[in-house]
Design a protein around this motif. Sequence first.
Motif, mmCIF file in Angstrom:
data_model
loop_
_atom_site.group_PDB
_atom_site.id
_atom_site.type_symbol
_atom_site.label_atom_id
_atom_site.label_comp_id
_atom_site.label_asym_id
_atom_site.label_seq_id
_atom_site.Cartn_x
_atom_site.Cartn_y
_atom_site.Cartn_z
ATOM 1 N N UNK A 1 0.823 -1.215 0.000
ATOM 2 C CA UNK A 1 0.000 0.000 0.000
ATOM 3 C C UNK A 1 0.851 1.257 0.000
ATOM 4 N N UNK A 2 2.066 1.123 0.513
ATOM 5 C CA UNK A 2 2.979 2.270 0.554
ATOM 6 C C UNK A 2 4.278 1.879 -0.136
ATOM 7 N N UNK A 3 4.944 2.881 -0.678
ATOM 8 C CA UNK A 3 6.159 2.608 -1.430
ATOM 9 C C UNK A 3 7.221 2.010 -0.516
ATOM 10 N N UNK A 4 8.177 1.382 -1.116
ATOM 11 C CA UNK A 4 9.312 0.795 -0.427
ATOM 12 C C UNK A 4 9.987 1.852 0.451
ATOM 13 N N UNK A 5 10.145 3.050 -0.107
ATOM 14 C CA UNK A 5 10.824 4.124 0.605
ATOM 15 C C UNK A 5 10.005 4.597 1.814
ATOM 16 N N UNK A 6 8.716 4.761 1.621
ATOM 17 C CA UNK A 6 7.863 5.215 2.735
ATOM 18 C C UNK A 6 7.896 4.189 3.865
ATOM 19 N N UNK A 7 7.876 2.913 3.517
ATOM 20 C CA UNK A 7 7.880 1.884 4.557
ATOM 21 C C UNK A 7 9.254 1.774 5.218
ATOM 22 N N UNK A 8 10.302 2.092 4.472
ATOM 23 C CA UNK A 8 11.644 2.140 5.072
ATOM 24 C C UNK A 8 11.695 3.236 6.138
ATOM 25 N N UNK A 9 11.133 4.392 5.791
ATOM 26 C CA UNK A 9 11.112 5.497 6.756
ATOM 27 C C UNK A 9 10.283 5.134 7.987
ATOM 28 N N UNK A 10 9.172 4.440 7.758
ATOM 29 C CA UNK A 10 8.351 4.004 8.890
ATOM 30 C C UNK A 10 9.166 3.103 9.819
ATOM 31 N N UNK B 1 17.730 7.457 -6.305
ATOM 32 C CA UNK B 1 17.778 8.018 -4.950
ATOM 33 C C UNK B 1 18.777 7.270 -4.070
ATOM 34 N N UNK B 2 19.456 8.003 -3.179
ATOM 35 C CA UNK B 2 20.311 7.334 -2.192
ATOM 36 C C UNK B 2 19.435 6.622 -1.166
ATOM 37 N N UNK B 3 20.017 5.737 -0.346
ATOM 38 C CA UNK B 3 19.214 5.113 0.702
ATOM 39 C C UNK B 3 18.716 6.192 1.666
ATOM 40 N N UNK B 4 17.684 5.885 2.417
ATOM 41 C CA UNK B 4 17.188 6.815 3.436
ATOM 42 C C UNK B 4 18.240 6.918 4.543
ATOM 43 N N UNK B 5 18.643 8.136 4.881
ATOM 44 C CA UNK B 5 19.483 8.290 6.073
ATOM 45 C C UNK B 5 18.624 8.960 7.133
ATOM 46 N N UNK B 6 18.438 8.266 8.231
ATOM 47 C CA UNK B 6 17.498 8.712 9.256
ATOM 48 C C UNK B 6 18.263 9.325 10.411
ATOM 49 N N UNK B 7 18.077 10.637 10.595
ATOM 50 C CA UNK B 7 18.730 11.274 11.741
ATOM 51 C C UNK B 7 17.817 11.152 12.939
ATOM 52 N N UNK B 8 18.388 10.858 14.080
ATOM 53 C CA UNK B 8 17.579 10.786 15.306
ATOM 54 C C UNK B 8 16.810 12.097 15.437
ATOM 55 N N UNK C 1 22.411 -13.512 -3.194
ATOM 56 C CA UNK C 1 23.853 -13.217 -3.253
ATOM 57 C C UNK C 1 24.087 -11.709 -3.211
ATOM 58 N N UNK C 2 23.026 -10.944 -3.343
ATOM 59 C CA UNK C 2 23.170 -9.486 -3.217
ATOM 60 C C UNK C 2 21.935 -8.961 -2.498
ATOM 61 N N UNK C 3 22.091 -7.828 -1.850
ATOM 62 C CA UNK C 3 20.940 -7.271 -1.131
ATOM 63 C C UNK C 3 20.993 -5.753 -1.195
ATOM 64 N N UNK C 4 19.827 -5.160 -1.342
ATOM 65 C CA UNK C 4 19.761 -3.715 -1.482
ATOM 66 C C UNK C 4 19.582 -3.048 -0.117
ATOM 67 N N UNK C 5 20.416 -2.066 0.145
ATOM 68 C CA UNK C 5 20.327 -1.284 1.378
ATOM 69 C C UNK C 5 19.282 -0.198 1.166
ATOM 70 N N UNK C 6 18.216 -0.226 1.959
ATOM 71 C CA UNK C 6 17.134 0.739 1.760
ATOM 72 C C UNK C 6 17.280 1.957 2.657
#
Lengths: 410, 410
Positions: free
Chosen positions: B49-58, B401-408, B334-339
């Motif tokens: 229901x939500x994009x990969x990026x939105x759910x990463x931020x969640x 887009x770069x991966x999400x960088x989440x600042x505290x 064998x490979x994995x994407x950093x979100x």
Amino acid sequence: MKSIGLIVEYNPLHNGHAYHLQASKEASGADVAICVMSGYFLQRGEPASFSRRARTEMALAAGADLVVELPYAYSTQHAHWFARGAISILDDLFADEFYFGSEAGSIQDFHELDSFMQNHDSSLQKNARAYLASGVSFPAAQANAFHDADPPGHLPDLSKPNNILGYHYVKAARQLEAKINAKTIPRIRAQYHDELLPKGQSIASATAIRKILAGHADVTMLHPYVPRQVYEKIEHFYENGQPMHTWEAYYPYLQLVLGTRSPDALAQIYEAEEGLENRFIKTAVTQPTFQDFMDEAKTKRYTWTRLQRLAVHMLTGTTKVDIDKAFGDEARPRSVRILGFNETGRKYLNTVKKRTPLSLYHRPQKRKNAQQMLDERAARAYYAIFSGTKRVEKWKHEYAQPPVYWEEGD
Amino acid sequence: MKSIGLIVEYNPLHNGHAYHLQASKEASGADVAICVMSGYFLQRGEPASFSRRARTEMALAAGADLVVELPYAYSTQHAHWFARGAISILDDLFADEFYFGSEAGSIQDFHELDSFMQNHDSSLQKNARAYLASGVSFPAAQANAFHDADPPGHLPDLSKPNNILGYHYVKAARQLEAKINAKTIPRIRAQYHDELLPKGQSIASATAIRKILAGHADVTMLHPYVPRQVYEKIEHFYENGQPMHTWEAYYPYLQLVLGTRSPDALAQIYEAEEGLENRFIKTAVTQPTFQDFMDEAKTKRYTWTRLQRLAVHMLTGTTKVDIDKAFGDEARPRSVRILGFNETGRKYLNTVKKRTPLSLYHRPQKRKNAQQMLDERAARAYYAIFSGTKRVEKWKHEYAQPPVYWEEGD
């Protein structure tokens, strides 16, 4: 009963078509005029602006007595296969003559052209290959090779689209050892690619007419250029918010297909050659409109028409194997769909149905043959642009309706 | 640094998920929490229901330190492959423990269940085959066979969805000879399939939350059930008329695919078995909505989930060969994407990136591997429901887009 055949798309039928139909009937003194008409996708790789049924009614209104369908396997094709499919059907329906419009106007010249092409076959082929290898398009390579062979000046000019078709008709009739005789009538006025409605005249190109429709311009502008009954069809066809059958409307579906199928799967599609599938994928995922897609995909190597046909086959999922199966051993239609007729056409059908090698049908058997399956899939793609309920209704009606029966005075 | 892993979809993330994440961190005393999260299509065969990026931020907002993607080849899969892909990634990222929620709450019971299943493997398989032959679904056949084997009463009940997943996680860890240790935390309150928001409580099922979203009901109703920062995401996600990522929105595209590709071509699609492709074709061309399609396609033989997964693979064009290639010899990523990550996650990544057998990336090389190509095609299908310009923009941004960088404090 003397019968003649015409090979048509009528997208839509205009005064030039009506003139050609009437002139052919008069020149031949025929009792019956048969039209073999493309279904939903046309020779140049475009969806028909009007449904198969609407165009059948246009043909009958303009004086055709019997309308049958040119199957998808032959309709969205290079002129060679297009001509072979159509001539084969007309010959198998025992039409005595077929009439085509041409820029050149003498059938003798077309026969001479056909002989010339046969006599110079090996040098023409060799030179065409050399031009192809230099990177030009297939039609350009053929036209160059033709010019290099120094043809007599009176032979039809093979750079004009209707002359190309005419040549392929004449060649197909010879190759099929058909009994049908070729006839041509000079085209009048409008040039094939004219994009503007010519003021003060009665004949405009179908291209110009479609431009008015696609631009949602005032439909009454078309009044001078199409027969009255066709005008009424046009006027009513797009009411009730029916989506326009333009390539732009189909583009989201083309994008999905190109964006998601594997390159290996897309390489199976008919006319996907020399890695064109990769070029199509790359272009579809970056270009927002079909016009942008075509502008970007276009190279000197491939004609616009060639690429549009490939796009149609991508949309309809038509593979090389599918076409092979539909062609069968002889590469000629074994069944043909009856789209409509008037009383004359009905009587004619009765006289031929026992003798013809074609299986005539209007509703296919539940177990469709390979050719019919492609027609069905083309119809599904054609109606995909409708919204939910309407889409499945159209699909259901596709084979449920009887052929059009046209009463005189309709 | 002690690290733990969670296997998540967060569609969307709600208080129950946040609780599980916090409880896992507390129980483990871990310094780092890694989420391996499905991309655009989920285990039960649904678009997110939500994009990969939105759910990463969640996920990052709720306390995850590092979010990586479970590739499509493993995410839209039967529990066996889903679990194998996720556990393999977490083990290869050197997570010390993984935590899953379960209806049963003791990890020892899951290990005993795994042993029991191994010890009774041949009779379970034989009985399951017999049940399958009688026409019931694969999960029902397995549950019946399990029951017939008379398992000790304290073993987790394999008819509950989270117990099934838990069992497959534990089994996958054993089969992969993983160093990672399994842990479970009892699930609280909401049942997986609850469709209503429970009044006066703080935990609702993701199903109930999606129902509110899909029904365009008042989003403020969700306030009690999701963390504050997630609520803000939800509130803003669907503004500007973005289309809802429901199956109904994708159905026209599914219909085109099913209506136009040949049965032979569709039989190549992953999970198309026992002629299911023909059933799908027949159903898609007659049913106006996805709900109707599923109701009609459903039989005792196939679970809803199984059919929805097949529908996803039809939409994304994923063939059996594509999955074989993506799996490779070992059937593990064998490979994995950093979100996305926060500072803790970034440091952790630095400690593992030299040692891990996984190729870590956020933008794939131009020459994608088979697993990445499936992810890319899934993303294209996912954004196909957007209109022209937006669609190609989303496709372009997909890997730009770069991966999400989440600042505290974000």
